[in-house]
Design a protein around this motif. Sequence first.
Motif, PDB file in Angstrom:
ATOM      1  N   THR A  33       7.277 -10.793  -1.050  1.00  0.00           N
ATOM      2  CA  THR A  33       6.742 -10.866  -2.412  1.00  0.00           C
ATOM      3  C   THR A  33       6.524  -9.462  -2.949  1.00  0.00           C
ATOM      4  OG1 THR A  33       4.438 -10.913  -1.646  1.00  0.00           O
ATOM      5  CG2 THR A  33       5.565 -13.039  -1.911  1.00  0.00           C
ATOM      6  N   VAL A  34       6.492  -9.367  -4.279  1.00  0.00           N
ATOM      7  CA  VAL A  34       6.244  -8.072  -4.898  1.00  0.00           C
ATOM      8  C   VAL A  34       4.803  -7.630  -4.674  1.00  0.00           C
ATOM      9  CG1 VAL A  34       5.561  -9.046  -7.122  1.00  0.00           C
ATOM     10  CG2 VAL A  34       6.591  -6.785  -7.037  1.00  0.00           C
ATOM     11  N   GLU A  35       3.907  -8.594  -4.481  1.00  0.00           N
ATOM     12  CA  GLU A  35       2.510  -8.241  -4.220  1.00  0.00           C
ATOM     13  C   GLU A  35       2.375  -7.487  -2.910  1.00  0.00           C
ATOM     14  OE1 GLU A  35      -0.069  -8.395  -6.167  1.00  0.00           O
ATOM     15  OE2 GLU A  35       1.252  -9.189  -7.728  1.00  0.00           O
ATOM     16  N   GLY A  36       3.197  -7.825  -1.931  1.00  0.00           N
ATOM     17  CA  GLY A  36       3.167  -7.083  -0.669  1.00  0.00           C
ATOM     18  C   GLY A  36       3.508  -5.625  -0.877  1.00  0.00           C
ATOM     19  N   TYR A  37       4.549  -5.355  -1.648  1.00  0.00           N
ATOM     20  CA  TYR A  37       4.915  -3.970  -1.955  1.00  0.00           C
ATOM     21  C   TYR A  37       3.822  -3.287  -2.787  1.00  0.00           C
ATOM     22  CZ  TYR A  37       9.702  -4.801  -0.355  1.00  0.00           C
ATOM     23  OH  TYR A  37      10.804  -5.072   0.400  1.00  0.00           O
ATOM     24  N   ARG A  38       3.261  -4.039  -3.745  1.00  0.00           N
ATOM     25  CA  ARG A  38       2.236  -3.431  -4.616  1.00  0.00           C
ATOM     26  C   ARG A  38       1.017  -3.013  -3.809  1.00  0.00           C
ATOM     27  NH1 ARG A  38       2.332  -6.871  -8.384  1.00  0.00           N
ATOM     28  NH2 ARG A  38       3.434  -5.630  -9.927  1.00  0.00           N
ATOM     29  N   ARG A  39       0.573  -3.862  -2.896  1.00  0.00           N
ATOM     30  CA  ARG A  39      -0.581  -3.496  -2.056  1.00  0.00           C
ATOM     31  C   ARG A  39      -0.252  -2.274  -1.205  1.00  0.00           C
ATOM     32  NH1 ARG A  39      -1.035  -9.136  -1.506  1.00  0.00           N
ATOM     33  NH2 ARG A  39       0.152  -9.056   0.453  1.00  0.00           N
ATOM     34  N   TYR A  40       0.938  -2.239  -0.698  1.00  0.00           N
ATOM     35  CA  TYR A  40       1.363  -1.108   0.139  1.00  0.00           C
ATOM     36  C   TYR A  40       1.316   0.193  -0.660  1.00  0.00           C
ATOM     37  CZ  TYR A  40       4.364   1.642   3.255  1.00  0.00           C
ATOM     38  OH  TYR A  40       4.875   2.615   4.074  1.00  0.00           O
ATOM     39  N   PHE A  41       1.874   0.168  -1.874  1.00  0.00           N
ATOM     40  CA  PHE A  41       1.890   1.376  -2.712  1.00  0.00           C
ATOM     41  C   PHE A  41       0.483   1.734  -3.176  1.00  0.00           C
ATOM     42  CE2 PHE A  41       6.476   0.237  -3.742  1.00  0.00           C
ATOM     43  CZ  PHE A  41       6.983   1.248  -2.956  1.00  0.00           C
ATOM     44  N   ASN A  42      -0.326   0.721  -3.510  1.00  0.00           N
ATOM     45  CA  ASN A  42      -1.687   0.998  -3.965  1.00  0.00           C
ATOM     46  C   ASN A  42      -2.481   1.726  -2.894  1.00  0.00           C
ATOM     47  OD1 ASN A  42      -1.255  -0.193  -6.435  1.00  0.00           O
ATOM     48  ND2 ASN A  42      -2.168  -2.151  -5.878  1.00  0.00           N
ATOM     49  N   GLN A  43      -2.352   1.291  -1.653  1.00  0.00           N
ATOM     50  CA  GLN A  43      -3.096   1.932  -0.567  1.00  0.00           C
ATOM     51  C   GLN A  43      -2.662   3.383  -0.389  1.00  0.00           C
ATOM     52  OE1 GLN A  43      -2.463  -0.548   2.855  1.00  0.00           O
ATOM     53  NE2 GLN A  43      -3.822  -2.162   2.151  1.00  0.00           N
ATOM     54  N   ILE A  44      -1.369   3.625  -0.461  1.00  0.00           N
ATOM     55  CA  ILE A  44      -0.877   4.998  -0.281  1.00  0.00           C
ATOM     56  C   ILE A  44      -1.335   5.872  -1.435  1.00  0.00           C
ATOM     57  CG2 ILE A  44       1.187   6.416  -0.112  1.00  0.00           C
ATOM     58  CD1 ILE A  44       2.563   4.044   1.236  1.00  0.00           C
ATOM     59  N   VAL A  45      -1.186   5.386  -2.654  1.00  0.00           N
ATOM     60  CA  VAL A  45      -1.615   6.170  -3.816  1.00  0.00           C
ATOM     61  C   VAL A  45      -3.116   6.439  -3.734  1.00  0.00           C
ATOM     62  CG1 VAL A  45      -1.922   6.115  -6.312  1.00  0.00           C
ATOM     63  CG2 VAL A  45       0.241   5.410  -5.317  1.00  0.00           C
ATOM     64  N   GLY A  46      -3.895   5.409  -3.389  1.00  0.00           N
ATOM     65  CA  GLY A  46      -5.338   5.604  -3.264  1.00  0.00           C
ATOM     66  C   GLY A  46      -5.678   6.662  -2.242  1.00  0.00           C
ATOM     67  N   PHE A  47      -4.977   6.650  -1.127  1.00  0.00           N
ATOM     68  CA  PHE A  47      -5.222   7.651  -0.077  1.00  0.00           C
ATOM     69  C   PHE A  47      -4.998   9.058  -0.610  1.00  0.00           C
ATOM     70  CE2 PHE A  47      -3.792  10.451   3.276  1.00  0.00           C
ATOM     71  CZ  PHE A  47      -4.725  10.239   4.282  1.00  0.00           C
ATOM     72  N   PHE A  48      -3.873   9.287  -1.269  1.00  0.00           N
ATOM     73  CA  PHE A  48      -3.548  10.643  -1.701  1.00  0.00           C
ATOM     74  C   PHE A  48      -4.314  11.054  -2.954  1.00  0.00           C
ATOM     75  CE2 PHE A  48       0.036   9.925   1.125  1.00  0.00           C
ATOM     76  CZ  PHE A  48       0.062  11.133   1.798  1.00  0.00           C
ATOM     77  N   VAL A  49      -4.721  10.103  -3.766  1.00  0.00           N
ATOM     78  CA  VAL A  49      -5.605  10.445  -4.899  1.00  0.00           C
ATOM     79  C   VAL A  49      -6.938  10.955  -4.365  1.00  0.00           C
ATOM     80  CG1 VAL A  49      -6.941   9.443  -6.785  1.00  0.00           C
ATOM     81  CG2 VAL A  49      -4.518   8.936  -6.577  1.00  0.00           C
ATOM     82  N   VAL A  50      -7.460  10.291  -3.344  1.00  0.00           N
ATOM     83  CA  VAL A  50      -8.715  10.748  -2.726  1.00  0.00           C
ATOM     84  C   VAL A  50      -8.537  12.134  -2.136  1.00  0.00           C
ATOM     85  CG1 VAL A  50     -10.306  10.324  -0.816  1.00  0.00           C
ATOM     86  CG2 VAL A  50      -9.618   8.443  -2.293  1.00  0.00           C
ATOM     87  N   MET A  98       4.931  13.828   5.891  1.00  0.00           N
ATOM     88  CA  MET A  98       4.939  12.807   6.931  1.00  0.00           C
ATOM     89  C   MET A  98       4.957  11.405   6.318  1.00  0.00           C
ATOM     90  SD  MET A  98       2.657  10.504   8.558  1.00  0.00           S
ATOM     91  CE  MET A  98       0.999  11.197   8.403  1.00  0.00           C
ATOM     92  N   ALA A  99       4.121  11.211   5.303  1.00  0.00           N
ATOM     93  CA  ALA A  99       4.050   9.905   4.647  1.00  0.00           C
ATOM     94  C   ALA A  99       5.361   9.575   3.945  1.00  0.00           C
ATOM     95  CB  ALA A  99       2.888   9.888   3.648  1.00  0.00           C
ATOM     96  N   LEU A 100       5.956  10.572   3.301  1.00  0.00           N
ATOM     97  CA  LEU A 100       7.188  10.332   2.550  1.00  0.00           C
ATOM     98  C   LEU A 100       8.305   9.857   3.464  1.00  0.00           C
ATOM     99  CD1 LEU A 100       8.308  10.438  -0.293  1.00  0.00           C
ATOM    100  CD2 LEU A 100       8.959  12.818   0.101  1.00  0.00           C
ATOM    101  N   SER A 101       8.429  10.491   4.613  1.00  0.00           N
ATOM    102  CA  SER A 101       9.468  10.068   5.565  1.00  0.00           C
ATOM    103  C   SER A 101       9.221   8.633   6.020  1.00  0.00           C
ATOM    104  CB  SER A 101       9.485  11.015   6.773  1.00  0.00           C
ATOM    105  OG  SER A 101       9.777  12.337   6.382  1.00  0.00           O
TER     106      SER A 101
END
Length: 819
Positions: A340-357, A380-383
Amino acid sequence: MASERVHAALPDPPSQSEEENKEEEKAFGNIFAEIEFVDLPLGTTLRSIYDDQPNAHKRFMEKLDARIRNHDREIEKMCNFHHQGFVDAITELLKVRADAEKLMGQVTDTNRRLQEAGREVTAQTEEVIRCRIQQMNMATTVEKLQLCIPVLEMYSKLKEQLESKRYYAALKTMEQLEKFFIPRVSQYRFCQIMAENLPRLREEIKEISMSDLKDFLESIRKHSDKVGETAMRQAQQHRTFNSAVAKQASMGHYTKPLYSLNGRTQTHNGLMMDEDTGDEDEADEEILTAQDLVDFSPVYRCLHIYTVLGDRETFENYYRKQRKKQARLVLQPQANMHETVEGYRRYFNQIVGFFVVEDHILHATQGLVTRAFTDELWNMALSKIIAVLRTHSSYCDDPDLVLELKNLIVIFADTLQGYGFPVNRLFDLLFEVRDQYNETLLKKWALVFREIFELDNYSPIPVDTEEEYKLVVSRFPFHDAEIEKQDFPKKLPMSQSVPQIYTQVKELIYASLKFSESLHRSSTEIDDMLRKSTNLLLTRTLSSCLQNLIKKPHIGLTELVQIIINTTHLEQACKYLEEFITNITNVSPETVHTTRLYGLSTFKDARHAAEGEIYTKLNQKIDEFIQLADYEWGMAESDGRASGYLMDLINFLRSTFQVFTHLPGKVAQTACMSACKHLSTSLMQMLLDTELKQISMGAIQQFNLDVIQCELFASSEPVPGFQGDTLQLAFIDLRQLLDLFMVWDWSTYLADYGQPTSKYLRVNPATALALLEKVYRGMKDTSKKNNIFSQFRKNDRDKQKLIETVVKQLRSLVNGMSS
């Protein structure tokens, strides 16, 4: 009297000379003077007595006794002299005893009265003294308390700060206590206890602050999703706003905005515009930042505490280590993320939240994290992200989901790019996702094409009114002057699948264009992407569907003819597809690097395959009719008319070739020629079948009648366009062979064999020999049956001899050809 006793105890000294006595007297006089008048130790003086001449001790004792006696006499004289005065004094003393006693009584009474009078004074004096002592103690206590009270106040303040969890202020208070306050009163026990407690309190503060930091890290791990969602939503709103601005600018109705910190923009005319294009309630909301969503105070507090305690490096190392661990957890996707697209969205949200912090920590603190550290984490995250997306996107078979994934990747990349992270590799990854997207599109469109082909009736499109005609023309670029002149109702040459396929190709171009949006690519690159996608659709998907359709067993000759007509019109429509792409991208087709559409070759290949299938199916149909043939090979005479199966076959071919008149080019002519050749070959094979052992001349005559019908069919020009008797030449081999047997012209055949002008040039000796042997066996069988007629026996014998002679000559020719 003592001197007398001493003197009586000593013996008389020996007689000495007078001079010696004087010296001795003088020496002893000095000794006695020292003994009597000098306040010094007598050890040296006495030792000198014993160290002198022998018997000195004895003489000294004698002299000492004499000296004592002299002193006794002097004392006695003095006592005698003062005796009367002593007696008088005693007398006088006795006289004053009574007065002394009286005086003593008076003194005692006076003393008693004085003591009684001074007792109160003494009590008051003692009270005064006690008060003075208390006053001095109080003054000393006040003085000491004035030194201690600030210490106690500071310690009380420290306790309050610890209770209110103001640990950084508490550390400052501890520092003041240690440097300024406690040293002033360090002699007191409570100060020593305070001093001993301060290190323990520091450790407690470190432990508490570290515990708060751990809670913060756990909290931020849970809230990264929300932070990332907010950041990505703002990035998407910004993109939407920019798109709207660009559209307004292109229309000439745009005023340059002035950006404000609360997420809204203000134009030069003072009107407020919100970046979100949603409703007014959303427009009034201020943009939330990471600091609004997350309480960073535990980090700041812990950082300040460890800095004050001189252990900042330990804190930095711990923080970075823990964030690295959290980064690895965040980058670990769920197993079913691709569903589902929600799975990808949660994945991206967590990564963005991490790097925004992390970006906020980078700019809000000095050195807790560095740019090098965040860059290392990001690389490391990008790879990992690219590897995860490659893996999970490969599982996607829904183009809509892949498109949603692409949009999420673009928003994800734009969001992090806004925070200063390089995202070029993500846009490179989008090219791989684009390939995956194209593959899913091709699979989806393959199903669409199959459904279109299955529902098609493979008949020309009937149009009864002008509206119906315009509707078809609006969906497919069809122009035919002759058909346009016809009155309604009329039929368009292609079937209903043609406009549907054309429309679906355009739909795929639109779908490919959706993926190209927001990729920051030039019009030329987008044009190239659209053309490549279209080429893949035409050359792979549509071509494969057409090939499979053509090979399906239920597709008959009529359907194949319609497929050829359809592919012809689709091929002609390819130029309109090119114009369609050009209008979308505004890239001239004359550009050097512009990719051309390969539809022409696709439809040509499909048409060629359909043509080949027509030939194959037509031959199969001919074979089916020939299988119905039931010749009586031993018949004496023919029926005088052609076989029924052959007439049915010719009628079928005639009706089929009437349909072929709609085929473009020489397809109909080729099909007709192929059918006639196959019919001729099949008839020839029927005659030469090895299982057929004998043939009568009557059967040859009947077979000749059938071939005559085939020749009449060929001469009737079932398909226009043949020159002369070209089509009849398909049966020339059969005709010459049958004529040879019907006329029985063996002498001419044998005489003219090998000559270009031979009447039977197309008759092969081996073929003639095989058929002749069958006829010979048939004649022999016939002669046996008719042996009662002698006349016929003689004729048969003559014919048999001729046949035997011809057979020998034919065999010699065959052997000569093989040698």
